[in-house]
Design an enzyme around this catalytic site. Structure first.
Site, PDB file in Angstrom:
ATOM      1  N   GLY A 174       0.788  -1.226   0.000  1.00 16.42           N
ATOM      2  CA  GLY A 174       0.000   0.000   0.000  1.00 16.42           C
ATOM      3  C   GLY A 174       0.819   1.274   0.000  1.00 16.42           C
ATOM      4  O   GLY A 174       0.267   2.364  -0.195  1.00 16.42           O
ATOM      5  N   LYS A 222       3.872   3.914  -1.453  1.00 15.55           N
ATOM      6  CA  LYS A 222       4.141   4.417  -2.803  1.00 15.55           C
ATOM      7  C   LYS A 222       5.638   4.409  -3.098  1.00 15.55           C
ATOM      8  O   LYS A 222       6.468   4.649  -2.215  1.00 15.55           O
ATOM      9  CB  LYS A 222       3.635   5.858  -2.937  1.00 15.55           C
ATOM     10  CG  LYS A 222       2.145   6.032  -2.663  1.00 15.55           C
ATOM     11  CD  LYS A 222       1.304   5.626  -3.848  1.00 15.55           C
ATOM     12  CE  LYS A 222      -0.149   6.036  -3.635  1.00 15.55           C
ATOM     13  NZ  LYS A 222      -0.988   5.648  -4.771  1.00 15.55           N
ATOM     14  N   MET A 223       5.975   4.167  -4.360  1.00 19.70           N
ATOM     15  CA  MET A 223       7.345   4.268  -4.859  1.00 19.70           C
ATOM     16  C   MET A 223       7.369   5.184  -6.073  1.00 19.70           C
ATOM     17  O   MET A 223       6.665   4.913  -7.052  1.00 19.70           O
ATOM     18  CB  MET A 223       7.895   2.898  -5.261  1.00 19.70           C
ATOM     19  CG  MET A 223       9.239   2.966  -5.997  1.00 19.70           C
ATOM     20  SD  MET A 223       9.818   1.371  -6.622  1.00 19.70           S
ATOM     21  CE  MET A 223      10.485   0.657  -5.123  1.00 19.70           C
ATOM     22  N   PRO A 224       8.146   6.292  -6.047  1.00 20.50           N
ATOM     23  CA  PRO A 224       8.308   7.074  -7.264  1.00 20.50           C
ATOM     24  C   PRO A 224       8.864   6.187  -8.379  1.00 20.50           C
ATOM     25  O   PRO A 224       9.786   5.387  -8.148  1.00 20.50           O
ATOM     26  CB  PRO A 224       9.310   8.160  -6.852  1.00 20.50           C
ATOM     27  CG  PRO A 224       9.124   8.293  -5.371  1.00 20.50           C
ATOM     28  CD  PRO A 224       8.848   6.887  -4.892  1.00 20.50           C
ATOM     29  N   GLY A 280      14.234   6.981 -10.026  1.00 20.30           N
ATOM     30  CA  GLY A 280      15.069   7.333  -8.891  1.00 20.30           C
ATOM     31  C   GLY A 280      16.493   7.662  -9.278  1.00 20.30           C
ATOM     32  O   GLY A 280      16.888   7.561 -10.446  1.00 20.30           O
ATOM     33  N   LEU A 281      17.264   8.056  -8.284  1.00 20.65           N
ATOM     34  CA  LEU A 281      18.681   8.374  -8.468  1.00 20.65           C
ATOM     35  C   LEU A 281      19.523   7.277  -7.832  1.00 20.65           C
ATOM     36  O   LEU A 281      19.456   7.046  -6.623  1.00 20.65           O
ATOM     37  CB  LEU A 281      19.021   9.713  -7.805  1.00 20.65           C
ATOM     38  CG  LEU A 281      20.494  10.151  -7.914  1.00 20.65           C
ATOM     39  CD1 LEU A 281      20.815  10.610  -9.339  1.00 20.65           C
ATOM     40  CD2 LEU A 281      20.815  11.262  -6.920  1.00 20.65           C
ATOM     41  N   GLY A 282      20.324   6.599  -8.645  1.00 22.62           N
ATOM     42  CA  GLY A 282      21.335   5.704  -8.109  1.00 22.62           C
ATOM     43  C   GLY A 282      22.502   6.538  -7.606  1.00 22.62           C
ATOM     44  O   GLY A 282      22.926   7.480  -8.274  1.00 22.62           O
ATOM     45  N   ASP A 311      18.633   5.870  -4.021  1.00 23.58           N
ATOM     46  CA  ASP A 311      19.086   4.503  -3.800  1.00 23.58           C
ATOM     47  C   ASP A 311      20.543   4.487  -3.346  1.00 23.58           C
ATOM     48  O   ASP A 311      21.434   4.914  -4.068  1.00 23.58           O
ATOM     49  CB  ASP A 311      18.944   3.693  -5.087  1.00 23.58           C
ATOM     50  CG  ASP A 311      19.344   2.239  -4.897  1.00 23.58           C
ATOM     51  OD1 ASP A 311      18.467   1.448  -4.513  1.00 23.58           O
ATOM     52  OD2 ASP A 311      20.524   1.903  -5.116  1.00 23.58           O
ATOM     53  N   TYR A 341      28.093   0.958  -0.714  1.00 23.10           N
ATOM     54  CA  TYR A 341      28.521   2.149  -1.442  1.00 23.10           C
ATOM     55  C   TYR A 341      29.335   3.114  -0.578  1.00 23.10           C
ATOM     56  O   TYR A 341      29.965   4.033  -1.099  1.00 23.10           O
ATOM     57  CB  TYR A 341      27.318   2.916  -2.003  1.00 23.10           C
ATOM     58  CG  TYR A 341      26.422   2.124  -2.930  1.00 23.10           C
ATOM     59  CD1 TYR A 341      26.792   0.874  -3.419  1.00 23.10           C
ATOM     60  CD2 TYR A 341      25.186   2.639  -3.311  1.00 23.10           C
ATOM     61  CE1 TYR A 341      25.960   0.158  -4.250  1.00 23.10           C
ATOM     62  CE2 TYR A 341      24.346   1.926  -4.155  1.00 23.10           C
ATOM     63  CZ  TYR A 341      24.733   0.688  -4.620  1.00 23.10           C
ATOM     64  OH  TYR A 341      23.899  -0.005  -5.441  1.00 23.10           O
ATOM     65  N   LYS A 375      20.600  -1.045   1.544  1.00 23.73           N
ATOM     66  CA  LYS A 375      20.687  -2.485   1.295  1.00 23.73           C
ATOM     67  C   LYS A 375      21.505  -3.202   2.355  1.00 23.73           C
ATOM     68  O   LYS A 375      22.533  -2.699   2.827  1.00 23.73           O
ATOM     69  CB  LYS A 375      21.318  -2.739  -0.084  1.00 23.73           C
ATOM     70  CG  LYS A 375      20.619  -2.014  -1.222  1.00 23.73           C
ATOM     71  CD  LYS A 375      21.276  -2.311  -2.559  1.00 23.73           C
ATOM     72  CE  LYS A 375      20.692  -1.449  -3.659  1.00 23.73           C
ATOM     73  NZ  LYS A 375      21.144  -0.049  -3.579  1.00 23.73           N
ATOM     74  N   HIS A 407      20.902  -7.230  -0.694  1.00 19.76           N
ATOM     75  CA  HIS A 407      21.687  -6.831  -1.859  1.00 19.76           C
ATOM     76  C   HIS A 407      21.877  -7.974  -2.864  1.00 19.76           C
ATOM     77  O   HIS A 407      22.006  -7.745  -4.066  1.00 19.76           O
ATOM     78  CB  HIS A 407      23.055  -6.305  -1.400  1.00 19.76           C
ATOM     79  CG  HIS A 407      23.623  -5.253  -2.285  1.00 19.76           C
ATOM     80  ND1 HIS A 407      24.250  -4.126  -1.826  1.00 19.76           N
ATOM     81  CD2 HIS A 407      23.663  -5.129  -3.625  1.00 19.76           C
ATOM     82  CE1 HIS A 407      24.653  -3.369  -2.824  1.00 19.76           C
ATOM     83  NE2 HIS A 407      24.308  -3.961  -3.931  1.00 19.76           N
TER      84      HIS A 407
END
Length: 308
Positions: free
Chosen positions: A12, A14-16, A19-21, A46, A51, A80, A113
């Protein structure tokens, strides 16, 4: 400011749909790039423990909240669980470490991951090696790791949990045997490796496919097919590649530190490709991977032995 549509996840939330990695975005330059992306309209960021830039992502988000540009609820911040933390007793520790790095109260989407676990030595050893140079893997069942991740939702540390680099059989196993269903599977996906079969498989199970390396590291920019379509729509080759993935029902997360490129990448929601152009883009698919994870090919749960 760019406007990006949202996808409703199976829980339920929301996810745009774009996105930006942030892989490689570090230090002051990384913070500046992420802040500029937020100004432009990115609401899906993300990152990952691997990273080593969760601090930069968190600082950019907190600064923009302080400036009144966004509220925390506007953002989907993704991080992740790295492979060295697959033992169930290490999962909450790893998540809290990421939250400490981000300096945020919760993570919107926390992803495993990869299905393969690595032997833990210490927090800094992220690529443990065997004597022959291959990854020092373990046989921790990713389903046990997943069950520990479910507890993170119960604790309020994360809002949603998802997968990355999982093949169809592994996705199916988690979906069928989990208490909390994964909302997404983040995999390498570009016009060169378009993942149509895995996308359809995941869609049937109400799992969103998220695309890393969506531009195949710019390998497609010089292809005549892409350049011809780009000229037709007065767009860049990268914009054509990203729009193609959106048309396939995939959520691309391209990475860039360049302000102009960050703006161009997200400016793909004002046009649609024709059926003929989608067919032309389909012809670029070779199913060749850039990220092969080959040093872990010996692992019990190595994911790339199946067709999809």
């Amino acid at each position: 400011m760019a406007t990006v549509p949202s996808i409703t996840l199976n829980n339920g939330l929301k996810m745009p749909a774009f996105g930006l990695g942030t892989y490689g975005l570090k230090g002051g330059e990384g913070i500046a790039a992420i802040k500029k992306a937020i100004d432009i309209g990115y609401r899906h960021l993300d990152t990952a423990f691997l990273y080593n830039n969760e601090q930069e992502v968190g600082e950019a988000v907190r600064d923009k909240i302080a400036e009144g540009v966004i509220s925390r609820s506007d953002m989907l911040v993704v991080s992740k669980l790295w492979c060295t933390f697959h033992e169930p007793e290490r999962v909450e520790y790893a998540c809290r470490k990421s939250l400490e790095n981000l300096e945020l109260d919760y993570i919107d989407l926390y992803i495993m991951h990869a299905p393969v676990g690595f032997v833990y030595h210490d927090d800094e050893t992220v690529w443990p090696k065997n004597a022959d140079g291959t990854q020092e893997t373990n046989d921790v069942d990713y389903l046990e790791t997943w069950r520990a991740m479910e507890k993170l939702v119960d604790l309020g540390l994360v809002k949603s949990i998802g997968l990355s680099n999982f093949n169809s059989e592994q996705v199916d196993r988690v979906v069928n045997e989990s208490r909390i269903k994964p909302v997404s599977n983040q995999v390498e996906c570009s016009p060169m490796h378009n993942q149509k079969k895995l996308t359809a498989f995941c869609k049937e199970r109400d799992v969103v496919l998220v695309a890393y390396c969506p531009l195949a590291r710019q390998q497609l920019d010089a292809r005549k097919e892409v350049q011809d379509i780009a000229a037709k729509y007065n767009k860049t080759p990268a914009q054509i590649c990203l729009r193609y993935l959106v048309e396939l029902g995939v959520v691309p997360i391209p990475k860039s530190a360049n302000e102009e490129r960050i703006l161009q990448n997200i400016s793909i929601f004002d046009f649609k490709l024709s059926k003929e152009d989608i067919k032309a883009m389909d012809s670029l698919n070779t199913n060749e991977r850039i990220v092969k994870f080959s040093d872990a090919k010996h692992a019990k749960y190595w994911p790339f032995g199946l067709e999809f």
